[in-house]
Design a protein around this motif. Structure first.
Motif, PDB file in Angstrom:
ATOM      1  N   ASP A 115      -3.899   3.522  -0.501  1.00 55.71           N
ATOM      2  CA  ASP A 115      -4.083   3.174  -1.908  1.00 55.71           C
ATOM      3  C   ASP A 115      -3.473   1.820  -2.224  1.00 55.71           C
ATOM      4  O   ASP A 115      -2.321   1.531  -1.881  1.00 55.71           O
ATOM      5  CB  ASP A 115      -3.426   4.231  -2.805  1.00 55.71           C
ATOM      6  CG  ASP A 115      -4.066   5.597  -2.657  1.00 55.71           C
ATOM      7  OD1 ASP A 115      -5.309   5.642  -2.534  1.00 55.71           O
ATOM      8  OD2 ASP A 115      -3.343   6.598  -2.645  1.00 55.71           O
ATOM      9  N   THR A 132       0.372   5.533   1.069  1.00 56.63           N
ATOM     10  CA  THR A 132      -0.501   6.580   1.595  1.00 56.63           C
ATOM     11  C   THR A 132       0.322   7.837   1.815  1.00 56.63           C
ATOM     12  O   THR A 132       1.443   7.766   2.324  1.00 56.63           O
ATOM     13  CB  THR A 132      -1.180   6.155   2.918  1.00 56.63           C
ATOM     14  OG1 THR A 132      -2.037   7.198   3.384  1.00 56.63           O
ATOM     15  CG2 THR A 132      -0.163   5.828   3.991  1.00 56.63           C
ATOM     16  N   ALA A 187      -9.290   1.749   1.317  1.00 51.66           N
ATOM     17  CA  ALA A 187      -9.648   3.094   0.850  1.00 51.66           C
ATOM     18  C   ALA A 187     -10.271   3.916   1.969  1.00 51.66           C
ATOM     19  O   ALA A 187     -10.013   5.119   2.095  1.00 51.66           O
ATOM     20  CB  ALA A 187     -10.612   2.999  -0.331  1.00 51.66           C
ATOM     21  N   LYS A 188     -11.076   3.272   2.796  1.00 58.88           N
ATOM     22  CA  LYS A 188     -11.702   3.965   3.923  1.00 58.88           C
ATOM     23  C   LYS A 188     -10.651   4.477   4.899  1.00 58.88           C
ATOM     24  O   LYS A 188     -10.839   5.500   5.558  1.00 58.88           O
ATOM     25  CB  LYS A 188     -12.671   3.012   4.632  1.00 58.88           C
ATOM     26  CG  LYS A 188     -13.511   3.672   5.710  1.00 58.88           C
ATOM     27  CD  LYS A 188     -14.520   2.695   6.292  1.00 58.88           C
ATOM     28  CE  LYS A 188     -15.370   3.369   7.369  1.00 58.88           C
ATOM     29  NZ  LYS A 188     -16.374   2.418   7.936  1.00 58.88           N
ATOM     30  N   SER A 191       0.832  -1.199   0.000  1.00 59.77           N
ATOM     31  CA  SER A 191       0.000   0.000   0.000  1.00 59.77           C
ATOM     32  C   SER A 191       0.862   1.242   0.000  1.00 59.77           C
ATOM     33  O   SER A 191       2.049   1.202   0.343  1.00 59.77           O
ATOM     34  CB  SER A 191      -0.915   0.039   1.234  1.00 59.77           C
ATOM     35  OG  SER A 191      -0.168   0.387   2.391  1.00 59.77           O
ATOM     36  N   VAL A 231     -10.127  -3.700  -0.899  1.00 58.58           N
ATOM     37  CA  VAL A 231      -9.912  -2.376  -1.495  1.00 58.58           C
ATOM     38  C   VAL A 231     -10.739  -1.325  -0.766  1.00 58.58           C
ATOM     39  O   VAL A 231     -10.253  -0.226  -0.451  1.00 58.58           O
ATOM     40  CB  VAL A 231     -10.255  -2.388  -2.994  1.00 58.58           C
ATOM     41  CG1 VAL A 231     -10.200  -0.976  -3.570  1.00 58.58           C
ATOM     42  CG2 VAL A 231      -9.288  -3.298  -3.756  1.00 58.58           C
TER      43      VAL A 231
END
Length: 324
Positions: free
Chosen positions: A289, A124, A284-285, A122, A280
């Protein structure tokens, strides 16, 4: 974010033939995913979400074990020394697999040679936060205030992504904030909420709830674009500091020498997790990403690690900081 575009493109050049999985029945027992940070943090949350979904694909349980200390390097070192059989893995990040090279003179592993990269998990961006009482509204206000008085800025400890982002901010904005290290960002956040420190950089994944509650003032998201989780917060590129382009990233690694077929098997299971709509949505919450398909190869992750070492180690050296 812009730096990762190059890595994603590079991944295409390394595209290999479809993986050939081990002819054995691997895995035949449960696996351990070492998270080298405390429970409840961003890396831990990510590891548990992915580990749960990967267990379904692999047919065996992935047990998450938190091995904390020394900026995550204790947990990473444990996995580097583990048997290369696919049953021990580590969810590493920028701190354990890039900054550590510059921070620890006696580091017992080399992120470039002690592991087999599996997959980027991921990314972020970071977000600059200010206490509500601070008389600032945007990034230029923060820079102007920092030139009139020294601001206190919390971080998660020497070499953490929050610390490195502050160092880069200092350099690019030609300011000097007072660095206040904590054992983790949750402790720094508590002091920001209480007004004991002025500002801090936090991952969007963990800052979003506090922003939504109105408990802190978001200033800018690091990078060229806004974050989907907090779309009203401008990016540093919009705010006049485009080079403040920092991403927190996490990725899965196994010990060096793990058979390629086993690496491919774990990579495939992780890819299935990345394609799971529920995974996903959950990530996303949290403001995290999921990497696109062309950034999911072991080669792409290896490229990322090398690039991050090249970026951060010189900055650490120029700041003359060490974790030893």
């Amino acid at each position: 974010m812009s730096r990762l575009i190059a890595f994603f493109a590079a991944a295409l050049a390394f595209a290999a033939a479809p993986p050939v999985f081990a002819q054995t029945s691997y895995p035949t027992r449960s696996m351990t995913m070492v998270v080298p940070f405390s429970a409840g943090g961003p890396t831990d949350v990510l590891g548990r979400i992915l580990g749960q979904r990967m267990s379904q694909s692999l047919g065996q349980q992935i047990i998450v074990e938190n091995v904390t200390g020394a900026g995550g390097t204790l947990g990473a070192a444990r996995v580097a020394k583990a048997a290369p059989d696919g049953y021990t893995m580590v969810m590493g990040n920028l701190g354990t697999h890039a900054a550590s090279v510059g921070l620890y003179k006696n580091l017992s592993y080399d992120p470039r040679t002690s592991f087999e990269p599996v997959m980027l998990a991921s990314t972020t961006p970071m977000v600059l936060l200010a206490k509500k009482e601070l008389p600032v509204k945007n990034l230029q206000d923060v820079i102007a205030l920092a030139r009139t008085r020294q601001l206190t800025c919390g971080n998660a400890g020497v070499g953490s992504i929050s610390h490195l982002t502050i160092l880069l901010f200092d350099k690019l904005a030609h300011i000097k904030v007072q660095h206040v290290p904590y054992r983790g960002l949750s402790q720094a956040m508590n002091d920001l909420l209480g007004g004991q420190i002025d500002i801090m950089f936090d991952q969007v994944i963990s800052a979003s709830p506090h922003i939504a509650a109105g408990d802190v003032r978001p200033i800018a998201v690091t990078g060229p674009t806004r974050a989907a989780a907090i779309p009203d917060v401008p990016a540093t590129a919009e705010a006049g500091l485009p080079e403040l382009d920092t991403l927190a990233w996490s990725a899965l690694f196994v010990p060096k020498g793990t058979p390629k077929a086993i690496v491919a098997r774990i990579n495939a299971a992780m890819g299935e997790a990345m394609d799971d709509k529920d995974v996903v949505a959950r990530l996303a919450k949290l403001g995290s990403d999921v990497p696109p398909p062309n950034a999911r190869s072991p080669e792409a992750l290896g490229t990322l690690v090398g690039s991050e070492i090249d970026k951060w180690v010189p900055l650490i050296a120029s700041a003359e900081i060490t974790a030893n």
